[in-house]
Design a protein around this motif. Structure first.
Motif, PDB file in Angstrom:
ATOM      1  N   GLU A  66       0.851  -1.196   0.000  1.00  0.00           N
ATOM      2  CA  GLU A  66       0.000   0.000   0.000  1.00  0.00           C
ATOM      3  C   GLU A  66       0.882   1.239   0.000  1.00  0.00           C
ATOM      4  OE1 GLU A  66      -3.035   0.279   2.988  1.00  0.00           O
ATOM      5  OE2 GLU A  66      -3.456   2.354   2.459  1.00  0.00           O
ATOM      6  N   ARG A  67       0.456   2.232  -0.779  1.00  0.00           N
ATOM      7  CA  ARG A  67       1.058   3.554  -0.662  1.00  0.00           C
ATOM      8  C   ARG A  67      -0.122   4.469  -0.407  1.00  0.00           C
ATOM      9  NH1 ARG A  67       5.638   6.009  -4.738  1.00  0.00           N
ATOM     10  NH2 ARG A  67       7.160   6.261  -3.077  1.00  0.00           N
ATOM     11  N   SER A  68      -0.368   4.771   0.845  1.00  0.00           N
ATOM     12  CA  SER A  68      -1.665   5.379   1.148  1.00  0.00           C
ATOM     13  C   SER A  68      -1.769   6.785   0.584  1.00  0.00           C
ATOM     14  CB  SER A  68      -2.001   5.305   2.633  1.00  0.00           C
ATOM     15  OG  SER A  68      -1.138   6.066   3.385  1.00  0.00           O
ATOM     16  N   GLN A  69      -0.635   7.490   0.449  1.00  0.00           N
ATOM     17  CA  GLN A  69      -0.689   8.832  -0.146  1.00  0.00           C
ATOM     18  C   GLN A  69      -1.196   8.794  -1.594  1.00  0.00           C
ATOM     19  OE1 GLN A  69       2.480  11.793   0.937  1.00  0.00           O
ATOM     20  NE2 GLN A  69       3.014  11.415  -1.190  1.00  0.00           N
ATOM     21  N   SER A  70      -0.853   7.712  -2.319  1.00  0.00           N
ATOM     22  CA  SER A  70      -1.326   7.576  -3.705  1.00  0.00           C
ATOM     23  C   SER A  70      -2.678   6.871  -3.767  1.00  0.00           C
ATOM     24  CB  SER A  70      -0.351   6.769  -4.559  1.00  0.00           C
ATOM     25  OG  SER A  70       0.951   6.933  -4.169  1.00  0.00           O
ATOM     26  N   ILE A  74      -3.117  -3.092  -2.428  1.00  0.00           N
ATOM     27  CA  ILE A  74      -3.523  -4.392  -2.983  1.00  0.00           C
ATOM     28  C   ILE A  74      -3.122  -5.498  -2.012  1.00  0.00           C
ATOM     29  CG2 ILE A  74      -1.439  -4.526  -4.453  1.00  0.00           C
ATOM     30  CD1 ILE A  74      -3.333  -6.100  -6.474  1.00  0.00           C
ATOM     31  N   ALA A  75      -4.068  -6.404  -1.782  1.00  0.00           N
ATOM     32  CA  ALA A  75      -3.816  -7.552  -0.914  1.00  0.00           C
ATOM     33  C   ALA A  75      -4.178  -8.811  -1.679  1.00  0.00           C
ATOM     34  CB  ALA A  75      -4.686  -7.463   0.338  1.00  0.00           C
ATOM     35  N   GLY A  76      -3.418  -9.861  -1.461  1.00  0.00           N
ATOM     36  CA  GLY A  76      -3.749 -11.150  -2.065  1.00  0.00           C
ATOM     37  C   GLY A  76      -3.346 -12.242  -1.098  1.00  0.00           C
ATOM     38  N   ALA A  77      -4.157 -13.292  -1.006  1.00  0.00           N
ATOM     39  CA  ALA A  77      -3.805 -14.352  -0.064  1.00  0.00           C
ATOM     40  C   ALA A  77      -4.254 -15.706  -0.572  1.00  0.00           C
ATOM     41  CB  ALA A  77      -4.422 -14.071   1.302  1.00  0.00           C
ATOM     42  N   ARG A 257       1.520   2.432   8.132  1.00  0.00           N
ATOM     43  CA  ARG A 257       0.939   3.129   6.964  1.00  0.00           C
ATOM     44  C   ARG A 257       0.380   4.488   7.374  1.00  0.00           C
ATOM     45  NH1 ARG A 257      -4.878   0.512   5.097  1.00  0.00           N
ATOM     46  NH2 ARG A 257      -5.807   0.632   7.147  1.00  0.00           N
ATOM     47  N   ASP A 258      -0.119   4.585   8.612  1.00  0.00           N
ATOM     48  CA  ASP A 258      -0.617   5.889   9.066  1.00  0.00           C
ATOM     49  C   ASP A 258       0.530   6.867   9.261  1.00  0.00           C
ATOM     50  OD1 ASP A 258      -3.149   5.040   9.009  1.00  0.00           O
ATOM     51  OD2 ASP A 258      -3.398   4.795  11.175  1.00  0.00           O
ATOM     52  N   ARG A 259       1.640   6.352   9.782  1.00  0.00           N
ATOM     53  CA  ARG A 259       2.756   7.241  10.079  1.00  0.00           C
ATOM     54  C   ARG A 259       3.567   7.585   8.826  1.00  0.00           C
ATOM     55  NH1 ARG A 259       7.662   6.658  14.041  1.00  0.00           N
ATOM     56  NH2 ARG A 259       8.284   8.838  13.901  1.00  0.00           N
TER      57      ARG A 259
END
Ligand SMILES: C=C(O[C@H]1C=CC=C(C(=O)O)[C@@H]1O)C(=O)O
Length: 474
Positions: A66-70, A74-77, A257-259
């Protein structure tokens, strides 16, 4: 790969789904080879990290980026197809694996949505050979997940992938796919298992090699730089932690990701209970509609307590001869390696500052157009490892890294990312990262060493880089 247009697959219509799966089974029979059926549907708001947390199984492979600013995640499992490789051809092997899968893939659904269709998730360790018999990650791992959930700028898509054998029971598969899409279409976060227990506390902390090892290693490297064994080497430091209860890697990731919204937050789990997580500012490469984006990121300074102090650190970094040399080596090497695959790029202008909450870096974005026959894996194979994590000349630095560092890097400073059937994809350089194994964690951070580097300053730089992980793990 065969694409089936959305009008032949009305949203969530059981009959249309069954006839699509019958078509896949027919193809499996004709080709005498299992087919990958990939069904993508737009969804309402989803947080892929929360979804991954809620259906996390320690015995399953997973991937998260994840790039939260952009606004991209994506997650896959649960790997339904998986391969591992080692050696100098590992990137090419992954390409060949993916090509073979795609020849036997049929995709349907909202294929105009971002992140739709089957995705390949891959992790490449720093070295191309396994560093020991007990390595937790192979030199290259690639997999196609059973399910994949992604978001990009307000659009959400859930993809179910399944293997259709010549003898598959279509009615059962059809019910499973509908149930999975119904779940993702209206995801119930109330299902989230919250332990309610206090977060883990670190009860032991130890530098691998002992206190002072890193400064001594930098000193050793400086002697080799003095006698021209190499011009630059990036040395890493590893810190072992033990907690009073198992670490919770995905909760740590949510804090990271928040920080660090401008960094890539990532998690790669091996399905045997270990996972590799982190928040890295460094892109190895991104390919989007035939355009390649890469960057040089090297040269670091602390952040200031206030705007004036911060600007002073930034200005000093921008005019530091040592940091500019350290950075330029990376720029030159990227340009020359792209040249080896006939990619001509304009040298970037003077480096800019990339400011993260804990450190600031010299940063030079580099981009160019790819031609038809150049793909993300071939370019990644050339670029990895850049002198931002290896050194220059590459071989002399890598040999000394193996001699000096008294631990295996594994995925640290490796490349992790995804690619799709269009040829798009993204790979991050897995620095500022940690291997999590139950109550144990090994944290990694490194620093580039060139003539003029000072052992105590480089140690302080790794302290700054390690701090956020240390704080977010507990
Ligand atoms: C190798 C690491 O950082 C690299 C990326 C940016 C700046 C770096 C530096 O200034 O030394 C390193 O080259 C790491 O954080 O583990």
């Amino acid at each position: 790969m065969e694409l089936i247009s959305p009008d032949r697959f009305p949203q969530r219509d059981p009959q249309a789904l069954a006839s699509f799966l019958l078509h896949c089974r027919e193809r499996a029979r004709q080709r005498k080879h299992p087919q990958l059926a990939s069904i993508s549907l737009r969804a309402k708001h989803l947080d892929p990290l929360a979804v991954l947390q809620s259906i996390y199984e320690p015995t399953e492979l997973h991937f998260y980026l994840e790039r939260s600013q952009s606004e991209e995640a994506i997650a896959g499992a649960e790997a339904i197809l998986e391969a591992t490789f080692s050696g100098a051809q590992r990137f090419a092997n992954v390409r060949a694996f993916a090509d073979h899968v795609l020849e036997n893939t049929i995709a349907v659904g909202d294929l105009d949505a971002p992140f739709s269709g089957p995705h390949f998730f891959a992790g490449f360790t720093f070295c191309d050979e396994a560093e020991g018999d007990d390595a937790y990650f192979a030199p290259a791992t690639v997999f196609v997940p059973r399910w994949q959930v992604a978001r990009r700028q307000g659009e959400y898509v859930a993809t179910a992938n399944l293997i259709i054998e010549p003898e598959s029971d279509i009615a059962t598969l059809s019910r499973k796919v509908l149930a999975a899409h119904a779940k993702f279409g209206r995801f119930d976060y109330d299902d989230l298992q919250s332990t309610g227990a206090p977060p883990p506390s670190v009860v032991e902390r130890e530098d691998v090699g002992g206190d002072g090892w890193f400064a001594a290693a930098v000193d050793h490297a400086l002697q080799n730089i003095d006698i021209d064994v190499y011009h630059k080497i990036v040395l890493a430091r590893a810190v072992e932690l033990k907690a009073d209860q198992p670490f919770r890697p995905l909760e740590t990731l949510a804090r990271l990701r928040d920080r660090f919204p401008s960094c890539y937050s990532f998690s790669f789990a091996n399905g045997d209970g270990q996972s590799f997580i982190g928040a890295t500012p460094e892109r190895l490469l991104r390919v989007e509609s035939g355009r390649l984006f890469t960057e040089a990121l090297a040269g670091s300074a602390p952040r200031g307590e206030n705007a004036r102090e911060d600007a002073r650190h930034g200005a000093a970094l921008l005019s530091s001869d040592k940091d500019l040399r350290e950075h330029q080596l990376v720029v030159d090497s990227i340009i020359s390696r792209l040249g080896e695959v006939d990619l001509v790029v304009k040298p970037p202008a003077a480096p800019r500052l990339l400011k993260l909450p804990n450190v600031q870096h010299l940063w030079s974005p580099i981009s160019t157009e790819l031609t038809q026959d150049q793909d993300i894996l071939a370019v990644a194979a050339r670029l990895h490892p850049t002198p931002a994590v290896g050194g220059q000349p590459r071989k002399a630095a890598r040999d000394d890294i193996a001699r000096i560092e008294n631990f295996d890097r594994g995925l640290y400073a490796g490349a992790i990312g995804w690619f799709d059937y269009h040829g798009d994809g993204e790979m991050a350089v897995a620095i500022r990262s940690a291997l999590i194994d139950g109550q144990r964690a090994r944290l990694y951070a490194g620093a580039g060493i060139v003539a003029g580097s000072q052992p105590d300053r480089e140690t302080a730089e790794t302290d700054l880089k390690l701090r956020p992980l240390l704080d977010s793990l507990q």
